[in-house]
Design a protein around this motif. Structure first.
Motif, short mmCIF file in Angstrom:
data_model
loop_
_atom_site.label_atom_id
_atom_site.label_comp_id
_atom_site.label_asym_id
_atom_site.label_seq_id
_atom_site.Cartn_x
_atom_site.Cartn_y
_atom_site.Cartn_z
N ASN A 3 78.59 -26.36 10.03
CA ASN A 3 77.99 -27.03 11.17
C ASN A 3 77.03 -28.15 10.78
O ASN A 3 76.06 -28.42 11.47
N THR A 4 77.31 -28.83 9.67
CA THR A 4 76.53 -30.00 9.30
C THR A 4 77.46 -31.20 9.16
O THR A 4 78.56 -31.08 8.61
N ALA A 5 77.02 -32.35 9.67
CA ALA A 5 77.86 -33.53 9.63
C ALA A 5 77.03 -34.75 9.28
O ALA A 5 75.85 -34.85 9.63
N LEU A 21 78.65 -33.99 18.59
CA LEU A 21 78.53 -32.91 17.61
C LEU A 21 77.26 -32.09 17.85
O LEU A 21 77.27 -30.86 17.72
N ARG A 22 76.18 -32.74 18.23
CA ARG A 22 74.95 -32.00 18.54
C ARG A 22 75.15 -31.11 19.75
O ARG A 22 74.61 -30.00 19.81
N TRP A 26 76.08 -28.67 16.16
CA TRP A 26 76.06 -29.14 14.78
C TRP A 26 74.76 -29.87 14.48
O TRP A 26 74.15 -30.49 15.36
N GLU A 27 74.37 -29.82 13.21
CA GLU A 27 73.28 -30.64 12.71
C GLU A 27 73.88 -31.95 12.20
O GLU A 27 74.81 -31.93 11.39
N VAL A 28 73.35 -33.07 12.67
CA VAL A 28 73.98 -34.36 12.39
C VAL A 28 72.96 -35.34 11.83
O VAL A 28 71.82 -35.43 12.32
N ASP A 149 79.49 -30.52 5.91
CA ASP A 149 80.79 -29.89 6.16
C ASP A 149 81.79 -30.89 6.73
O ASP A 149 82.99 -30.64 6.73
N ALA A 307 84.49 -33.77 19.01
CA ALA A 307 83.59 -32.64 19.22
C ALA A 307 84.31 -31.48 19.89
O ALA A 307 84.14 -30.32 19.49
N VAL A 316 87.22 -26.27 10.39
CA VAL A 316 87.07 -27.72 10.44
C VAL A 316 88.43 -28.38 10.26
O VAL A 316 88.76 -29.35 10.96
#
Length: 385
Positions: A3-5, A21-22, A26-28, A149, A307, A316
Motif C-alpha cells: 500500500n505504498t506508491a 490511491l489515497r 494507500w500512502e502516496v 509497492d 485506483a 498489485v
C-alpha cells in the motif's frame, strides 16, 4: 497487497492518481521535478467523463464551482459564419453536465488540496526506477531513494520512465501543428462561452471563465520548432481579418503571458500501460492531439480506473493487469479519433476540401452532432467506495 506508491509527475494525471490511491488507503508520494509550483498553463475544458472522474475523486464539486459551463458558442469560419452551434443545454440533459471551462492553474490547486504537503516532493528529478525485490520498486531521485509497492509514471509526453520501460518505442512525434495560447489579463466582453474558428491550416478558439477572463489558443500548421521574435505581433498579423472577438482577445493579453508549444503525440500505441510494478498514466501512456479536448479527461479516467482496479484485485499485479485491459483500448481509440478530428478540422487547407467539410458541418443535424460527442463523454467511472 502492498500500500505504498510513488507517483512520478505532479500534473493533472499524477495528482489525480495520488488522490485516487489515497482514497483506497494507500500512502502516496508525488515526485515533481519542477523547482516551484508555478501552475503554468492556460485553460482547459472538462467534459462529462472528466467531471465524473473528479466526482469519484471527491473534488468534482469544487471544480464545478470554479468553472464556467459552456452552453453557447460553436464552430465558425474566419468571416464569422457559423458551421455548427453548441447546444450545451441538450448536452447537459444527455450526460448530466455541460462542458466546463477552468484555468489549468486553478484545477492544479484544487487537485493538490486533498494531499498533505509532505506528500509532494518538489524539485526532485527521478533518475531511475528499478525492481529490487518480488514486490518492491525503488525510485532514485538523486538526493533520496524511495521504495514502493507501486510506481505510477505520470511524467508527461516526454516521459523518461516510459523511455526506460520501452526503449524500442519511437516515442512522441510532431503532429504538424504548433499552438500559441494565453489568458486575458482582465475580463473581456464575450457573447459565447466557447468557440472554434477554422481557417486554412489554422484555428483560433476561446474558452470563457467564470471571472470574465478568457483563454484563447491559436493553432498553426508549421514546421516543428518554428518560433516568432514577437508572437503577439505575428498572431495579430495572421488573424487580423478574422471575426470578432479574436483581435480583442489578443489585445487583452500581456505579451509575456503568451505560451508557445509544438503539439506532439504518441502516434505508435504502446503495447502495454504496465511493466512489472510500474503503471503509465496520462500523456506518458497515450499523449494525443487536443482536437477532442480529451487529453486531461483521459488522464482523469486513468487515475480513477487505476485506483479502482487496485482496490478490487487481490494483488498489485492483478490490479495492474485489470487497469491495462480497461484503459488501453478506450484511451487509444480516443487518441485515434482526436487525430482524425484534427485532419478534418484546422489541418485541412485545400479550398475544395474545406468547402466540402464546411457544407457537411452545416447540414449535420444538432442531434447527430450531440450523439457523436457522447461517444467520448458518456463514460461511467468505477466506484472507489
Amino acid at each position: 497487497m502492498g500500500n505504498t506508491a510513488v507517483v512520478v509527475g505532479g500534473g493533472i494525471g499524477g495528482l489525480a492518481a495520488a488522490i485516487g490511491l489515497r482514497r483506497i488507503g494507500w500512502e502516496v508520494t508525488v515526485v515533481e521535478r519542477a523547482p516551484t509550483l508555478q501552475d503554468a498553463g492556460a485553460g482547459i475544458s472538462l467534459a462529462a467523463n472528466g467531471l465524473r472522474a473528479l466526482d469519484e475523486l471527491g473534488v468534482g464539486e469544487a471544480v464545478r464551482e470554479a468553472s464556467r459551463g459552456q452552453y453557447s458558442g460553436g464552430t465558425r469560419t474566419p468571416q464569422g459564419g457559423w458551421l455548427t452551434r453548441m447546444d450545451g443545454t441538450a448536452l447537459e440533459k444527455a450526460v448530466g453536465t455541460p462542458i466546463m471551462g477552468i484555468p489549468r492553474s486553478t484545477l492544479h490547486r484544487l487537485l493538490r488540496a486533498p494531499l498533505r504537503a509532505e506528500a509532494l516532493l518538489i524539485g526532485s528529478e527521478v533518475c531511475s526506477v528499478e525492481r529490487v525485490g518480488p514486490g518492491t520498486a525503488r525510485v532514485d531521485c538523486g538526493d533520496r531513494t524511495l521504495d514502493a509497492d507501486l510506481v505510477v509514471a505520470a511524467d508527461g509526453i516526454g516521459s523518461k520512465v516510459r523511455g526506460r520501460l520501452f526503449p524500442d518505442h519511437p516515442g512522441p512525434v510532431y503532429s504538424g501543428s504548433t499552438v500559441l495560447r494565453g489568458i486575458t489579463e482582465k475580463a473581456v466582453g464575450l457573447r459565447t462561452d466557447f468557440e472554434l474558428t477554422w481557417g486554412h491550416g489554422a484555428e483560433f478558439g476561446h474558452i470563457a471563465f467564470n471571472d470574465g477572463r478568457a483563454e484563447w489558443h491559436a493553432v498553426l500548421d508549421l514546421p516543428a520548432r518554428t518560433r516568432f521574435a514577437d508572437p503577439p505581433a505575428e498572431l495579430r498579423r495572421r488573424f487580423r481579418d478574422w471575426h470578432d472577438p479574436i483581435p480583442a482577445l489578443l489585445d487583452a493579453t500581456r505579451p509575456e503571458d503568451v505560451l508557445h508549444h509544438d503539439v506532439h503525440e504518441l502516434r505508435t500505441p504502446l503495447p502495454s500501460y504496465t511493466v512489472g510494478r510500474t503503471a503509465l498514466l496520462g500523456d506518458a501512456a497515450h499523449a494525443m492531439t487536443p482536437n477532442l479536448g480529451q487529453g486531461a479527461c483521459q488522464a482523469l479516467e486513468d487515475a480513477v480506473t487505476l485506483a479502482a482496479a487496485l482496490a478490487a484485485e487481490p494483488t498489485v499485479e492483478a490490479g495492474l493487469a485489470r487497469y491495462d485491459a480497461e484503459r488501453r483500448p478506450r484511451s487509444q481509440a480516443v487518441a485515434r479519433a482526436a487525430r482524425q478530428a484534427g485532419r478534418m478540422g484546422q489541418r485541412l487547407s485545400h479550398p475544395v476540401a474545406v468547402a466540402l467539410r464546411n457544407t457537411a458541418m452545416r447540414l449535420t443535424p444538432s442531434r447527430l452532432a450531440t450523439r457523436m460527442i457522447l461517444r467520448h463523454h458518456a463514460w461511467v467511472p468505477p466506484q472507489l467506495g
